[in-house]
Design a protein around this motif. Structure first.
Motif, PDB file in Angstrom:
ATOM      1  N   ILE A  26      -0.293  -4.121   2.493  1.00 43.06           N
ATOM      2  CA  ILE A  26      -0.183  -2.686   2.720  1.00 43.06           C
ATOM      3  C   ILE A  26       0.988  -2.197   1.871  1.00 43.06           C
ATOM      4  O   ILE A  26       2.081  -2.757   1.924  1.00 43.06           O
ATOM      5  CB  ILE A  26       0.087  -2.382   4.204  1.00 43.06           C
ATOM      6  N   LEU A  27       0.751  -1.139   1.092  1.00 39.73           N
ATOM      7  CA  LEU A  27       1.799  -0.547   0.264  1.00 39.73           C
ATOM      8  C   LEU A  27       2.039   0.871   0.742  1.00 39.73           C
ATOM      9  O   LEU A  27       1.128   1.690   0.765  1.00 39.73           O
ATOM     10  CB  LEU A  27       1.381  -0.534  -1.212  1.00 39.73           C
ATOM     11  N   GLY A  28       3.270   1.151   1.141  1.00 41.91           N
ATOM     12  CA  GLY A  28       3.656   2.500   1.534  1.00 41.91           C
ATOM     13  C   GLY A  28       4.576   3.068   0.477  1.00 41.91           C
ATOM     14  O   GLY A  28       5.509   2.404   0.035  1.00 41.91           O
ATOM     15  N   VAL A  39       6.269  -2.984   0.919  1.00 40.95           N
ATOM     16  CA  VAL A  39       5.059  -3.819   0.914  1.00 40.95           C
ATOM     17  C   VAL A  39       5.081  -4.654   2.182  1.00 40.95           C
ATOM     18  O   VAL A  39       6.053  -5.359   2.463  1.00 40.95           O
ATOM     19  CB  VAL A  39       4.999  -4.731  -0.326  1.00 40.95           C
ATOM     20  N   LEU A  40       4.010  -4.565   2.968  1.00 41.08           N
ATOM     21  CA  LEU A  40       3.874  -5.301   4.226  1.00 41.08           C
ATOM     22  C   LEU A  40       2.630  -6.171   4.175  1.00 41.08           C
ATOM     23  O   LEU A  40       1.651  -5.829   3.513  1.00 41.08           O
ATOM     24  CB  LEU A  40       3.728  -4.330   5.403  1.00 41.08           C
ATOM     25  N   ASP A  41       2.646  -7.282   4.911  1.00 40.82           N
ATOM     26  CA  ASP A  41       1.398  -8.019   5.089  1.00 40.82           C
ATOM     27  C   ASP A  41       0.664  -7.414   6.284  1.00 40.82           C
ATOM     28  O   ASP A  41       1.155  -6.470   6.911  1.00 40.82           O
ATOM     29  CB  ASP A  41       1.638  -9.524   5.236  1.00 40.82           C
ATOM     30  N   LEU A  57       6.234   6.303 -11.430  1.00 41.40           N
ATOM     31  CA  LEU A  57       5.023   5.576 -11.027  1.00 41.40           C
ATOM     32  C   LEU A  57       4.795   4.300 -11.840  1.00 41.40           C
ATOM     33  O   LEU A  57       4.513   3.251 -11.255  1.00 41.40           O
ATOM     34  CB  LEU A  57       3.800   6.495 -11.083  1.00 41.40           C
ATOM     35  N   PRO A  58       4.905   4.320 -13.164  1.00 42.89           N
ATOM     36  CA  PRO A  58       4.723   3.056 -13.900  1.00 42.89           C
ATOM     37  C   PRO A  58       5.725   1.978 -13.485  1.00 42.89           C
ATOM     38  O   PRO A  58       5.376   0.800 -13.408  1.00 42.89           O
ATOM     39  CB  PRO A  58       4.918   3.469 -15.359  1.00 42.89           C
ATOM     40  N   VAL A  64       5.536  -3.768  -8.117  1.00 42.80           N
ATOM     41  CA  VAL A  64       4.645  -4.230  -7.046  1.00 42.80           C
ATOM     42  C   VAL A  64       3.709  -5.324  -7.520  1.00 42.80           C
ATOM     43  O   VAL A  64       3.451  -6.279  -6.801  1.00 42.80           O
ATOM     44  CB  VAL A  64       3.859  -3.044  -6.444  1.00 42.80           C
ATOM     45  N   ILE A  65       3.214  -5.234  -8.746  1.00 46.24           N
ATOM     46  CA  ILE A  65       2.304  -6.282  -9.205  1.00 46.24           C
ATOM     47  C   ILE A  65       3.144  -7.415  -9.703  1.00 46.24           C
ATOM     48  O   ILE A  65       2.921  -8.492  -9.770  1.00 46.24           O
ATOM     49  CB  ILE A  65       1.323  -5.801 -10.276  1.00 46.24           C
TER      50      ILE A  65
END
Length: 65
Positions: A26-28, A39-41, A57-58, A64-65
């Motif tokens: 989950i990404l908030g 980032v949560l599981d 944003l970039p 995140v990735i």
């Protein structure tokens, strides 16, 4: 050398490698003056969190990735 965070570079398939994900996450995102994300599981455990006044944003996608 710091990564090139331009959208042109991140979205270019020649320079962008997607990591294989083995689990759902989950990404908030808070897109306010100070952009932040968490980032949560699926159990709610916090895996990553960051905020910055200079993040765009970039940069968020790159982190995140």
């Amino acid at each position: 050398m710091s990564p090139d965070y331009t959208a042109k570079n991140i979205l270019n398939p020649a320079t962008f490698h997607i990591k294989t994900l083995k689990r759902l996450l989950i990404l908030g995102v808070d897109p306010g003056t100070t952009m932040g994300y968490a980032v949560l599981d699926l159990n709610g455990a916090l895996l990553s969190m960051k905020s910055s006044r200079t993040m765009n944003l970039p940069m968020l996608v790159w982190d995140v990735i």
